[in-house]
Design a protein around this motif. Structure first.
Motif, PDB file in Angstrom:
ATOM      1  N   PRO A  11       0.827  -1.202   0.000  1.00 30.28           N
ATOM      2  CA  PRO A  11       0.000   0.000   0.000  1.00 30.28           C
ATOM      3  C   PRO A  11       0.861   1.251   0.000  1.00 30.28           C
ATOM      4  O   PRO A  11       1.941   1.275   0.577  1.00 30.28           O
ATOM      5  N   SER A  12       0.390   2.295  -0.683  1.00 31.69           N
ATOM      6  CA  SER A  12       1.116   3.560  -0.664  1.00 31.69           C
ATOM      7  C   SER A  12       0.785   4.300   0.617  1.00 31.69           C
ATOM      8  O   SER A  12      -0.364   4.372   1.025  1.00 31.69           O
ATOM      9  N   GLY A  13       1.805   4.849   1.265  1.00 29.27           N
ATOM     10  CA  GLY A  13       1.605   5.455   2.569  1.00 29.27           C
ATOM     11  C   GLY A  13       1.380   6.947   2.498  1.00 29.27           C
ATOM     12  O   GLY A  13       1.667   7.596   1.504  1.00 29.27           O
ATOM     13  N   MET A  14       0.876   7.509   3.593  1.00 31.95           N
ATOM     14  CA  MET A  14       0.661   8.939   3.666  1.00 31.95           C
ATOM     15  C   MET A  14       1.711   9.618   4.545  1.00 31.95           C
ATOM     16  O   MET A  14       1.744  10.831   4.643  1.00 31.95           O
ATOM     17  N   THR A  15       2.577   8.844   5.216  1.00 32.18           N
ATOM     18  CA  THR A  15       3.575   9.424   6.090  1.00 32.18           C
ATOM     19  C   THR A  15       4.880   9.619   5.338  1.00 32.18           C
ATOM     20  O   THR A  15       5.611   8.666   5.077  1.00 32.18           O
ATOM     21  N   PHE A  20       1.740  10.647  -2.284  1.00 30.78           N
ATOM     22  CA  PHE A  20       0.398  10.433  -1.747  1.00 30.78           C
ATOM     23  C   PHE A  20      -0.537  11.546  -2.202  1.00 30.78           C
ATOM     24  O   PHE A  20      -0.235  12.736  -2.058  1.00 30.78           O
ATOM     25  N   ASP A  21      -1.675  11.167  -2.750  1.00 30.80           N
ATOM     26  CA  ASP A  21      -2.650  12.118  -3.283  1.00 30.80           C
ATOM     27  C   ASP A  21      -3.954  11.960  -2.504  1.00 30.80           C
ATOM     28  O   ASP A  21      -4.649  10.954  -2.635  1.00 30.80           O
ATOM     29  N   ILE A  22      -4.281  12.945  -1.700  1.00 32.15           N
ATOM     30  CA  ILE A  22      -5.473  12.854  -0.849  1.00 32.15           C
ATOM     31  C   ILE A  22      -6.742  12.722  -1.677  1.00 32.15           C
ATOM     32  O   ILE A  22      -7.689  12.030  -1.288  1.00 32.15           O
ATOM     33  N   HIS A  26      -9.260   9.531  -1.167  1.00 28.54           N
ATOM     34  CA  HIS A  26     -10.555   9.680  -0.501  1.00 28.54           C
ATOM     35  C   HIS A  26     -11.669   8.829  -1.100  1.00 28.54           C
ATOM     36  O   HIS A  26     -12.424   8.190  -0.351  1.00 28.54           O
ATOM     37  N   PRO A  27     -11.845   8.762  -2.433  1.00 29.95           N
ATOM     38  CA  PRO A  27     -12.897   7.877  -2.963  1.00 29.95           C
ATOM     39  C   PRO A  27     -12.693   6.418  -2.562  1.00 29.95           C
ATOM     40  O   PRO A  27     -13.667   5.697  -2.308  1.00 29.95           O
ATOM     41  N   ALA A  28     -11.438   5.986  -2.490  1.00 35.07           N
ATOM     42  CA  ALA A  28     -11.175   4.601  -2.082  1.00 35.07           C
ATOM     43  C   ALA A  28     -11.555   4.402  -0.620  1.00 35.07           C
ATOM     44  O   ALA A  28     -12.095   3.352  -0.248  1.00 35.07           O
ATOM     45  N   TYR A  29     -11.276   5.397   0.212  1.00 36.15           N
ATOM     46  CA  TYR A  29     -11.658   5.307   1.617  1.00 36.15           C
ATOM     47  C   TYR A  29     -13.181   5.225   1.767  1.00 36.15           C
ATOM     48  O   TYR A  29     -13.708   4.434   2.555  1.00 36.15           O
ATOM     49  N   GLN A  30     -13.900   6.031   0.996  1.00 36.92           N
ATOM     50  CA  GLN A  30     -15.365   5.977   1.033  1.00 36.92           C
ATOM     51  C   GLN A  30     -15.866   4.613   0.593  1.00 36.92           C
ATOM     52  O   GLN A  30     -16.845   4.098   1.140  1.00 36.92           O
TER      53      GLN A  30
END
Length: 224
Positions: A11-15, A20-22, A26-30
């Motif tokens: 997985p690509s990380g946000m840290t 990382f592209d918010i 976001h659609p994947a998180y939804q």
């Protein structure tokens, strides 16, 4: 316990990940939220894991259970019958897709991490096909947070940080599972940055090796 369909991609990380592209995340998180509410929480395997690690699924919340993502907002819906360390918000409305129930996935990711259940198959079973893009970055963050918590304080205080309420205490803690050298080295670098923060070694006082390099986008804008 059956959680088929997991793959082996990273997985690509946000840290600290400049890629990382918010808005891509976001659609994947939804999608993960909808899968968790509409399918996973009603699956026997997910219910078994949730029972073992002692965390209530949204349809089990009282007095305002959330049984699916299409459930309309309820007047007075909110936290469960008891006070929790992380108050659970009630459903909120989306102007684009109509009313839907919003549930944070962070408490579930946290609980899976500290109990050693953040395995690919389990994450896929909880959050669906988009789990890598949707909750993979959160998993990375929570794994690092767990390492930091263990380094900061003793076992009892670490456990306290992950107890959600008297009814949803963590039944057990396991050392971080499936750790790779790159993950440890990344955590070490970030921990060093935090220690510098504690000593106010930030901004113009930051050690040379910790100063942020301008990104390509910034350089391009400065040249315009």
């Amino acid at each position: 316990m059956a959680f088929p369909g997991a793959s082996v991609d990273t997985p690509s990380g946000m840290t600290g990940d400049p890629q990382f592209d918010i808005f891509d995340w976001h659609p994947a998180y939804q999608s993960c939220q909808r899968y968790f509410l509409d399918h996973a929480q009603h699956n026997g395997s997910v219910q078994a894991v949730a029972a073992l690690i002692n965390i209530c699924l949204p349809f089990q919340w009282t007095p305002a259970p959330i049984v699916n993502s299409g459930q309309p907002p309820q007047a007075g819906a909110g936290p469960g019958a008891y006070q929790t360390a992380w108050p659970r918000p009630g459903p909120v409305a989306s102007s684009r897709q109509g009313p839907y129930s919003w549930v944070s996935l962070v408490p579930f990711v946290r609980r899976l991490v500290v109990t050693g259940f953040d395995k690919e198959a389990v994450l896929h079973g909880f959050f669906g096909d988009e789990w890598r893009k949707g909750v993979g970055p959160m998993q990375e963050c929570e794994r690092r947070n767990y390492l930091f918590a263990a380094k900061s304080v003793g076992w009892a205080k670490v456990k306290l940080q992950y107890d959600m309420s008297p009814q949803e205490t963590v039944p057990f803690l396991r050392p971080l599972q499936n750790v790779e050298l790159a993950e440890i080295e990344g955590a070490e670098k970030t921990w060093s940055e935090w220690l510098a923060m504690e000593d106010w070694m930030v901004g113009p006082r930051a050690p040379d090796e910790m100063r942020e390099e301008p990104t390509a986008d910034v350089l391009r804008h400065s040249e315009d």
